[in-house]
Write an enzyme that holds these catalytic residues in place. Sequence first.
Site, PDB file in Angstrom:
ATOM      1  N   ASP A  12       0.838  -1.207   0.000  1.00  0.00           N
ATOM      2  CA  ASP A  12       0.000   0.000   0.000  1.00  0.00           C
ATOM      3  C   ASP A  12       0.874   1.259   0.000  1.00  0.00           C
ATOM      4  O   ASP A  12       0.367   2.380  -0.080  1.00  0.00           O
ATOM      5  CB  ASP A  12      -1.026   0.009   1.141  1.00  0.00           C
ATOM      6  CG  ASP A  12      -0.397  -0.093   2.517  1.00  0.00           C
ATOM      7  OD1 ASP A  12       0.848  -0.161   2.611  1.00  0.00           O
ATOM      8  OD2 ASP A  12      -1.151  -0.095   3.512  1.00  0.00           O
ATOM      9  N   SER A  13       2.196   1.059   0.020  1.00  0.00           N
ATOM     10  CA  SER A  13       3.112   2.184  -0.209  1.00  0.00           C
ATOM     11  C   SER A  13       2.874   2.787  -1.586  1.00  0.00           C
ATOM     12  O   SER A  13       3.356   3.875  -1.882  1.00  0.00           O
ATOM     13  CB  SER A  13       4.575   1.724  -0.081  1.00  0.00           C
ATOM     14  OG  SER A  13       4.817   0.602  -0.901  1.00  0.00           O
ATOM     15  N   ASP A  35      -0.988  -6.037  -0.060  1.00  0.00           N
ATOM     16  CA  ASP A  35      -1.311  -5.411   1.229  1.00  0.00           C
ATOM     17  C   ASP A  35      -2.812  -5.214   1.338  1.00  0.00           C
ATOM     18  O   ASP A  35      -3.441  -4.700   0.400  1.00  0.00           O
ATOM     19  CB  ASP A  35      -0.669  -4.014   1.290  1.00  0.00           C
ATOM     20  CG  ASP A  35       0.548  -3.983   2.182  1.00  0.00           C
ATOM     21  OD1 ASP A  35       0.665  -4.843   3.081  1.00  0.00           O
ATOM     22  OD2 ASP A  35       1.391  -3.093   1.982  1.00  0.00           O
ATOM     23  N   LYS A  85      -1.172  -9.369   2.950  1.00  0.00           N
ATOM     24  CA  LYS A  85      -0.368  -8.911   4.101  1.00  0.00           C
ATOM     25  C   LYS A  85      -1.256  -8.033   4.978  1.00  0.00           C
ATOM     26  O   LYS A  85      -1.967  -7.160   4.474  1.00  0.00           O
ATOM     27  CB  LYS A  85       0.870  -8.144   3.644  1.00  0.00           C
ATOM     28  CG  LYS A  85       1.708  -7.636   4.838  1.00  0.00           C
ATOM     29  CD  LYS A  85       3.133  -7.284   4.440  1.00  0.00           C
ATOM     30  CE  LYS A  85       3.291  -5.936   3.804  1.00  0.00           C
ATOM     31  NZ  LYS A  85       2.870  -4.808   4.668  1.00  0.00           N
ATOM     32  N   GLU A  94      -1.150  -5.629   8.471  1.00  0.00           N
ATOM     33  CA  GLU A  94      -0.325  -4.969   9.485  1.00  0.00           C
ATOM     34  C   GLU A  94      -0.938  -5.163  10.869  1.00  0.00           C
ATOM     35  O   GLU A  94      -2.156  -5.281  11.004  1.00  0.00           O
ATOM     36  CB  GLU A  94      -0.242  -3.455   9.196  1.00  0.00           C
ATOM     37  CG  GLU A  94       0.591  -3.128   7.996  1.00  0.00           C
ATOM     38  CD  GLU A  94       0.795  -1.620   7.798  1.00  0.00           C
ATOM     39  OE1 GLU A  94       0.482  -0.822   8.707  1.00  0.00           O
ATOM     40  OE2 GLU A  94       1.263  -1.262   6.708  1.00  0.00           O
ATOM     41  N   GLU A 118       9.447  -4.190  10.456  1.00  0.00           N
ATOM     42  CA  GLU A 118       9.822  -2.883   9.891  1.00  0.00           C
ATOM     43  C   GLU A 118      10.402  -1.964  10.962  1.00  0.00           C
ATOM     44  O   GLU A 118       9.786  -1.717  12.008  1.00  0.00           O
ATOM     45  CB  GLU A 118       8.607  -2.220   9.220  1.00  0.00           C
ATOM     46  CG  GLU A 118       8.953  -0.849   8.645  1.00  0.00           C
ATOM     47  CD  GLU A 118       7.998  -0.336   7.582  1.00  0.00           C
ATOM     48  OE1 GLU A 118       7.099  -1.064   7.153  1.00  0.00           O
ATOM     49  OE2 GLU A 118       8.174   0.826   7.177  1.00  0.00           O
TER      50      GLU A 118
END
Length: 281
Positions: A45-46, A84, A114, A116, A183
């Site tokens: 999602d970056s 993501d 993914k 978070e 991270e």
Amino acid sequence: MPNFITVQDIINRKNGPKIVMLTAYDYPSAVLADQAGIDVILVGDSLANVVLGLKSTTDVGMPGMIHHAKAVRRAVKTALMAVDMPFDSVSAGIDEALVHCQTMVKETGCDAVKIEWCDGCLDIIRAVTAQNIPVIGHVGLTPQTAEQLGGFKVQGKDALSAKRIIQQAVAMELAGCFCLVLECIPSPLAKILTSKLRIPTIGIGAGHDCDGQVLVMHDILGMFSGFRPKFVKQYANCSAVISQAMTQFKNEVQSGHFPDESNEYQMNDNELKILLKDAEN
Ligand code: KIV
């Protein structure tokens, strides 16, 4: 022997060789990543910051992620492809989150999602993995909830917060994640996590003891002019190459050097004669 990488292949890499993960958000870059032998291609999602020019990763939702993931899916033949789950897709509660994960897999054909670390993520991971959707966890500096963590800074620097990250990581493993992104945490903490967990760890700003490494493609290529954290290594200066090519194109069009004969199509002489004659009348 299948010639593509499976979730089990990634799990087996706990004992080496190191796992290489890279982001990709579109077809041409995903083709290159796949051909370069990247193990896991992540539609992160970056993409919100890196290719959409948005402020936060939370500014991209399901439609944006699906749009880009579909393009990447068309390109990826060998790597494991993960996507993501955007913030609003998992923050809406377990039932909606499960539907969003199922939609992501169905619409994009990705091999894994993914998720978070966030409040309620463990129930979501349990529900999603129960439906046979492989999940990659993400702890430490989790960009989607960075504000709650005091901003974009190294996490787990003191013993208390480091212990909290260890608890989160162990809980994500128990909930069913098959690997974990770490991270922006101190290297000694990543080392402890890597030996404590049975699943592979993939670090970004987490030092060399992780079972693998991930970076953002535009960072390694030198194509992102925003903030560049210390953990990024730039392997090329593509911005300079692209700028130079664009300037040269502009100059050659303006000077009449482009296009030249090698770029042009010609006509049969007879047909041209007829055309010119007709054009006269
Ligand atoms: O969104 C992203 O690109 C990521 C990776 C950098 C791990 O989450």
